[in-house]
Design a protein around this motif. Structure first.
Motif, PDB file in Angstrom:
ATOM      1  N   VAL A   1      -0.444  -8.345  40.388  1.00 11.79           N
ATOM      2  CA  VAL A   1       0.566  -9.017  41.206  1.00 11.79           C
ATOM      3  C   VAL A   1       1.495  -7.941  41.721  1.00 11.79           C
ATOM      4  O   VAL A   1       1.904  -7.052  40.983  1.00 11.79           O
ATOM      5  N   GLN A   2       1.814  -8.004  43.005  1.00  2.59           N
ATOM      6  CA  GLN A   2       2.682  -7.008  43.605  1.00  2.59           C
ATOM      7  C   GLN A   2       3.919  -7.694  44.181  1.00  2.59           C
ATOM      8  O   GLN A   2       3.809  -8.709  44.859  1.00  2.59           O
ATOM      9  N   VAL A   3       5.087  -7.123  43.876  1.00  2.00           N
ATOM     10  CA  VAL A   3       6.365  -7.628  44.387  1.00  2.00           C
ATOM     11  C   VAL A   3       6.990  -6.510  45.202  1.00  2.00           C
ATOM     12  O   VAL A   3       7.222  -5.421  44.685  1.00  2.00           O
TER      13      VAL A   3
ATOM     14  N   GLU B   1       8.536 -10.120  48.809  1.00  2.00           N
ATOM     15  CA  GLU B   1       7.239 -10.742  49.053  1.00  2.00           C
ATOM     16  C   GLU B   1       6.371 -10.542  47.821  1.00  2.00           C
ATOM     17  O   GLU B   1       6.300  -9.443  47.270  1.00  2.00           O
ATOM     18  N   ILE B   2       5.707 -11.616  47.398  1.00  2.00           N
ATOM     19  CA  ILE B   2       4.863 -11.596  46.211  1.00  2.00           C
ATOM     20  C   ILE B   2       3.428 -11.864  46.646  1.00  2.00           C
ATOM     21  O   ILE B   2       3.156 -12.854  47.315  1.00  2.00           O
ATOM     22  N   THR B   3       2.533 -10.955  46.285  1.00  2.00           N
ATOM     23  CA  THR B   3       1.112 -11.107  46.595  1.00  2.00           C
ATOM     24  C   THR B   3       0.313 -10.786  45.337  1.00  2.00           C
ATOM     25  O   THR B   3       0.829 -10.210  44.387  1.00  2.00           O
ATOM     26  N   ALA B   4      -0.963 -11.153  45.360  1.00  2.00           N
ATOM     27  CA  ALA B   4      -1.869 -10.826  44.254  1.00  2.00           C
ATOM     28  C   ALA B   4      -3.187 -10.347  44.828  1.00  2.00           C
ATOM     29  O   ALA B   4      -3.690 -10.917  45.799  1.00  2.00           O
ATOM     30  N   ARG B   5      -3.718  -9.307  44.238  1.00  2.00           N
ATOM     31  CA  ARG B   5      -4.984  -8.744  44.694  1.00  2.00           C
ATOM     32  C   ARG B   5      -6.079  -9.806  44.597  1.00  2.00           C
ATOM     33  O   ARG B   5      -6.188 -10.520  43.602  1.00  2.00           O
ATOM     34  N   GLY B   6      -6.860  -9.923  45.666  1.00  2.00           N
ATOM     35  CA  GLY B   6      -7.964 -10.862  45.682  1.00  2.00           C
ATOM     36  C   GLY B   6      -7.566 -12.285  46.041  1.00  2.00           C
ATOM     37  O   GLY B   6      -8.394 -13.175  46.040  1.00  2.00           O
TER      38      GLY B   6
END
Length: 74
Positions: free
Chosen positions: A12-14, A24-29
């Motif tokens: 998870v990337q913030v 912004e919060i994203t997650a790989r895949g």
């Protein structure tokens, strides 16, 4: 900041967005993006006093934090 652990997505990337209090919060895949907004306000209950070596004290304010999240990018 990267948070790693076990779950449906392993990364998870913030990311901070500019100079604002938005992230912004994203997650790989994964195809989703979330926007998180964090606000802080000085607590009405005050803070706490930290004693100094010379007998004085400094009051450290206490803050209330609030975070909201919505689906979509900033």
């Amino acid at each position: 900041m990267r948070l790693k652990g076990k779950g449906p997505s392993y990364e998870v990337q913030v990311e901070a967005v500019g100079e604002s209090d938005d992230y912004e919060i994203t997650a790989r895949g994964e195809d989703f993006v979330f926007r998180m907004h964090v606000t802080q306000a000085e607590s009405e209950e005050g803070g706490f006093a930290v004693p100094g070596a010379d007998g004085s004290s400094t009051v450290v304010p206490e803050y209330d934090l609030m975070a909201t999240a919505d689906e979509g990018s900033c």
